[in-house]
Design a protein around this motif. Structure first.
Motif, PDB file in Angstrom:
ATOM      1  N   ASN A  23       4.250   5.763  -5.264  1.00 31.23           N
ATOM      2  CA  ASN A  23       4.043   5.815  -6.719  1.00 31.23           C
ATOM      3  C   ASN A  23       2.704   6.415  -7.354  1.00 31.23           C
ATOM      4  OD1 ASN A  23       6.296   4.544  -7.261  1.00 31.23           O
ATOM      5  ND2 ASN A  23       5.586   2.553  -7.005  1.00 31.23           N
ATOM      6  N   GLY A  24       2.022   7.307  -6.637  1.00 34.09           N
ATOM      7  CA  GLY A  24       0.860   7.869  -7.146  1.00 34.09           C
ATOM      8  C   GLY A  24      -0.281   7.223  -7.611  1.00 34.09           C
ATOM      9  N   MET A  25      -0.382   6.022  -7.198  1.00 29.95           N
ATOM     10  CA  MET A  25      -1.534   5.389  -7.498  1.00 29.95           C
ATOM     11  C   MET A  25      -2.786   5.571  -7.013  1.00 29.95           C
ATOM     12  SD  MET A  25      -0.327   1.302  -7.530  1.00 29.95           S
ATOM     13  CE  MET A  25       0.980   0.687  -8.454  1.00 29.95           C
ATOM     14  N   SER A  26      -3.994   5.524  -7.630  1.00 29.18           N
ATOM     15  CA  SER A  26      -5.466   5.817  -7.003  1.00 29.18           C
ATOM     16  C   SER A  26      -5.799   4.646  -5.873  1.00 29.18           C
ATOM     17  CB  SER A  26      -6.445   5.900  -7.826  1.00 29.18           C
ATOM     18  OG  SER A  26      -6.643   4.624  -8.422  1.00 29.18           O
ATOM     19  N   GLU A  27      -6.684   4.786  -5.143  1.00 28.65           N
ATOM     20  CA  GLU A  27      -6.958   3.698  -4.122  1.00 28.65           C
ATOM     21  C   GLU A  27      -7.438   2.486  -4.823  1.00 28.65           C
ATOM     22  OE1 GLU A  27      -7.357   3.358  -0.825  1.00 28.65           O
ATOM     23  OE2 GLU A  27      -6.236   5.019  -0.770  1.00 28.65           O
ATOM     24  N   ARG A  68       0.805  -1.302  -0.126  1.00 32.45           N
ATOM     25  CA  ARG A  68       0.107  -0.043  -0.073  1.00 32.45           C
ATOM     26  C   ARG A  68       1.034   1.284   0.005  1.00 32.45           C
ATOM     27  NH1 ARG A  68      -5.099  -0.835   0.501  1.00 32.45           N
ATOM     28  NH2 ARG A  68      -5.993  -2.842   0.914  1.00 32.45           N
ATOM     29  N   ASN A  69       1.980   1.193   0.913  1.00 30.11           N
ATOM     30  CA  ASN A  69       2.910   2.419   0.999  1.00 30.11           C
ATOM     31  C   ASN A  69       3.457   2.574  -0.692  1.00 30.11           C
ATOM     32  OD1 ASN A  69       2.309   2.927   3.461  1.00 30.11           O
ATOM     33  ND2 ASN A  69       4.010   1.822   4.238  1.00 30.11           N
ATOM     34  N   MET A  70       3.957   1.461  -1.116  1.00 33.43           N
ATOM     35  CA  MET A  70       4.732   1.519  -2.512  1.00 33.43           C
ATOM     36  C   MET A  70       3.640   2.213  -3.486  1.00 33.43           C
ATOM     37  SD  MET A  70       6.587  -2.018  -2.342  1.00 33.43           S
ATOM     38  CE  MET A  70       6.996  -2.120  -4.064  1.00 33.43           C
TER      39      MET A  70
END
Lengths: 43, 364
Positions: free
Chosen positions: B200-204, B194-196
């Motif tokens: 990396n700017g991923m959405s939920e 989840r932190n990674m």
């Protein structure tokens, strides 16, 4: 290991590398168990 | 560009990315021996005006170069680190000159003794079978966090104590300075993923998908024992309280994988899997997934919850075998205990009684 200042080591964990290492154990055990199940089925 | 060319390029060009005050600085690349006798190349930029001298390891930057990062970006990153380290690298080293202060900050690490013959040659250490415990003094920096100075023979002489005392101090400091973390591996990996993803700017939604794809099912099968800051947590197996807590949670005996110097993984004994199969798996993972400087052991260990003993599985098997043989062949004048002690002496192992004087019962 990222850097050292005047003999003092500062360690920074590479999270991706750590994640890959930990996941490898999960996958390794899965494969081991799967092989055992296949062998039992063959019997 | 090969690795040597890369080192020379960095050495020859780094000044172009540094401020004018570095024009007369001396630039060197020094080889430093690290864990598992790994040799790292450190960039050292010395200025007469500064007493702070960072060493920046270039091996990781070469990996980035191979991955496709451009050289100007790498030089810029190294220059920034040099300047920031010099500006921020103010910390109190007086602690290592005063044993009364230093002993409050002494911690230990677990490494592989056989793979560290050079690294250990100038350091006091405590050998436990194939493993060795090394000693370090924690130094706190406001900017860089917690750092460590390795205790070598010179420092030990200044302290005026022996290795046995270092071991006792370091083990007593463990809970306070390097508290252990024990939890299901799934929980640890999910948090990291989840932190990674977030970094990396991923959405939920993307994070959920990423976690689902990358998270192997280890629930009830593998547990994590490490440190709060994810570094040098393998040493936690030397604290019997950690192993007892794990045995309670797991519900009995368990195998221990020394997955790296940073953590260990615990697997409940199911009676179906033997340690030889597991050692093959561990060896394979060490070769393919573990960085050479982070590797700890190819061997599988086990914790006997009832006896409260940590054993290397091949030695444990040997012990059982010795017991069987001793029962069959014991001479009338020799007791089983004597026969076992004799065999252990032959094999160069400490008896359980001897190890009881240490902070942990270790028979590796």
């Amino acid at each position: 290991m990222q850097k050292e200042i005047n003999g003092v080591e500062f360690e920074v964990v590479d999270q991706q590398r750590r994640q890959e290492r930990l996941a490898a154990y999960g996958k390794g055990l899965e494969a081991l168990n799967s092989d055992k199940e296949d062998a039992e089925e063959e019997k | 560009m090969n690795y040597t060319e890369f080192l020379n390029y960095i050495k020859d060009n780094i000044k172009n990315w540094l401020p004018g005050e570095y024009d007369n600085a001396e630039v060197l690349v020094e080889q430093v021996i690290k864990n598992n006798d790994t040799v790292l190349d450190g960039l050292v930029i010395k200025r007469k005006e500064s007493h702070i001298c960072p060493t920046i390891y270039l091996d990781g930057y070469y990996e980035k170069y191979i991955q496709g990062y451009d050289l100007s970006g790498i030089l810029q990153a190294i220059a920034r680190m040099q300047v920031e380290s010099e500006r921020s690298g103010v910390f109190d080293l007086s602690v290592i000159r005063d044993f009364e202060k230093a002993k409050e900050k002494i911690v230990c690490r677990l490494i592989n003794a056989d793979n560290n013959q050079k690294y250990l040659s100038n350091k006091p250490h405590t050998r436990l079978g194939e493993l060795a415990v090394t000693y370090h003094v924690q130094i706190e920096s406001e900017v860089d966090g917690v750092g460590h100075v390795a205790i070598d023979h010179n420092l030990l002489n200044n302290f005026g104590v022996g290795t046995a005392e270092l071991f006792e101090i370091a083990v007593n400091n463990m809970e306070r300075l390097t508290p252990a973390v024990f939890m299901p591996l799934n929980t640890v990996m999910e948090r990291t993923l989840r932190n990674m993803g977030a970094n990396n700017g991923m959405s939920e939604e993307e994070i959920e998908e990423f976690v689902k794809e990358a998270l192997p099912d280890t629930e009830g099968k593998l547990y994590y024992l490490g440190s709060e800051d994810d570094t040098y947590g393998a040493i936690a197996i030397l604290n019997k309280q950690n192993l007892d807590l794990a045995a309670k949670e797991i519900g009995g005996d368990f195998y221990i994988f020394l997955s790296s110097i940073h953590e260990t993984l615990l697997m409940p004994k199911d009676g179906k899997t033997n340690y030889e199969e597991l050692e093959l798996m561990v060896h394979d993972i060490n070769v393919t997934q573990v960085a050479p400087e982070e590797k700890l052991s190819d061997h599988v260990y086990e914790y006997d919850a009832k006896e409260r003993m940590l054993l290397r599985c091949d030695n444990a098997a040997e012990r059982k075998c010795i017991l069987e043989q001793a029962e069959k062949r014991a001479e009338p004048k020799k007791s089983l205990k004597e026969a076992l002690a004799e065999k252990k002496t032959e094999a160069g192992l400490g008896s359980k009684e001897n190890t009881k004087t240490k902070a942990t019962d270790v028979s590796l």
